[in-house]
Write a protein that holds these residues in place. Sequence first.
Motif, short mmCIF file in Angstrom:
data_model
loop_
_atom_site.label_atom_id
_atom_site.label_comp_id
_atom_site.label_asym_id
_atom_site.label_seq_id
_atom_site.Cartn_x
_atom_site.Cartn_y
_atom_site.Cartn_z
N LEU A 126 0.83 -1.21 0.00
CA LEU A 126 0.00 0.00 0.00
C LEU A 126 0.86 1.26 0.00
N VAL A 127 2.02 1.17 0.65
CA VAL A 127 2.93 2.32 0.72
C VAL A 127 3.80 2.40 -0.54
N TYR A 128 4.30 1.23 -0.95
CA TYR A 128 5.24 1.20 -2.07
C TYR A 128 4.54 1.50 -3.39
N GLY A 129 3.36 0.96 -3.57
CA GLY A 129 2.54 1.32 -4.73
C GLY A 129 2.94 0.71 -6.05
N THR A 130 3.78 -0.31 -6.05
CA THR A 130 4.19 -0.96 -7.30
C THR A 130 3.67 -2.40 -7.31
N GLU A 131 3.02 -2.78 -8.39
CA GLU A 131 2.48 -4.12 -8.54
C GLU A 131 3.58 -5.06 -9.05
N TYR A 132 3.69 -6.22 -8.39
CA TYR A 132 4.80 -7.11 -8.75
C TYR A 132 4.64 -7.71 -10.15
N ARG A 133 3.41 -7.70 -10.69
CA ARG A 133 3.21 -8.26 -12.04
C ARG A 133 3.61 -7.27 -13.13
N THR A 134 3.84 -6.02 -12.80
CA THR A 134 4.16 -5.00 -13.80
C THR A 134 5.51 -5.29 -14.46
N LEU A 135 5.49 -5.31 -15.78
CA LEU A 135 6.71 -5.59 -16.54
C LEU A 135 7.26 -4.30 -17.12
N ASN A 136 8.56 -4.17 -17.09
CA ASN A 136 9.23 -3.01 -17.68
C ASN A 136 10.39 -3.52 -18.53
N ARG A 137 10.16 -3.57 -19.83
CA ARG A 137 11.18 -4.10 -20.73
C ARG A 137 12.44 -3.24 -20.75
N ASN A 138 12.31 -2.00 -20.29
CA ASN A 138 13.49 -1.12 -20.26
C ASN A 138 14.28 -1.24 -18.96
N ALA A 139 13.83 -2.09 -18.06
CA ALA A 139 14.53 -2.21 -16.77
C ALA A 139 14.71 -3.69 -16.42
#
Length: 320
Positions: free
Chosen positions: A70-83
């Motif tokens: 809730l604090v971090y706000g990043t979903e672990y399923r989110t993919l970032n091909r640039n990272a």
Amino acid sequence: MATTQAASTAGAALPAEPGTPTSGGADGEFGVKARSQRQQITRRFLRNKVGMTGLVAFVALLLFGFVGPLVYGTEYRTLNRNAQSVSPGVAGYPLGSDEIGRDLLAGLMAGVQRSMFIVLLFVVIAFPIGLLVGALAGYFGRWVDSVLMRVVDLILTVPLLVVLIVVASNFPGSRTPLGVGIILGLFGWLDLARIVRSQFLSLREKEYVEAAHAMGASNKRIIFKHLIPNALGSLIVWTTLAAATAIILEASLTYLGFGVNGANETSLGRLVSDGVQAASTRPWLFYFPGITLLLIVLSINLIGDGIRDAFDPSNRRVRA
């Protein structure tokens, strides 16, 4: 599971009749305030540094897993091909990323959530089964005891991990945290049944149980009112130690390819399993989940040790 001896030791020393004041009334003859057994146990646990260290660590991990997202706000399923495969601390990834650009910190939070869910499901399923089987065998004895214990012995002859692998590989939907938790719960009650049986065999010979029989108390009342409360120490110790074992079993199953699987599923065991191949080139993918898994198991074991000492009145290391 290797919890039988520790739990039995804690339960064997448990005094009778929880809730009974210790001695005298408040401010009695010696000016010592009377405390119920529950108050003594709580006081001993709160003064146990080992147990409290485990409890603080466990609560911190719970906050990390359930409040952290809730604090971090990043979903672990989110993919970032640039990272992809970003090192810890680089480009806004505190613990780095994996080979497809998923944030490892968010993955750890989700992994703690799923692993805690698996443990909770395991306890919810295994505890009542083990308690019921052990209580029936220990209280009624004779053929009931023989039949139930032979069933337990028969299942125990097969290594638990093998049983779990066979079940997990033959039932669709078992590769999710829900499925793994159910499988662990259905086959994780055997030690508890034997512990409860041994406790009941001893407790049913006590004078207060004979008195309850003489007064016409029903079997149900004797079991739930007198026997189970007096075996509570062993049951709680078993629960904590078995919970730690369940986390390790989940990780073992997943590492062997029979645990949590699927593109959108994760757990600490899954993260450790995925990170093994990258341990030499991207060590953060293996060591961070491994350390988190170790901390959870260690904290639960410390809590179990603290509870065991708190239930043991002969333990002089922590005074009430």
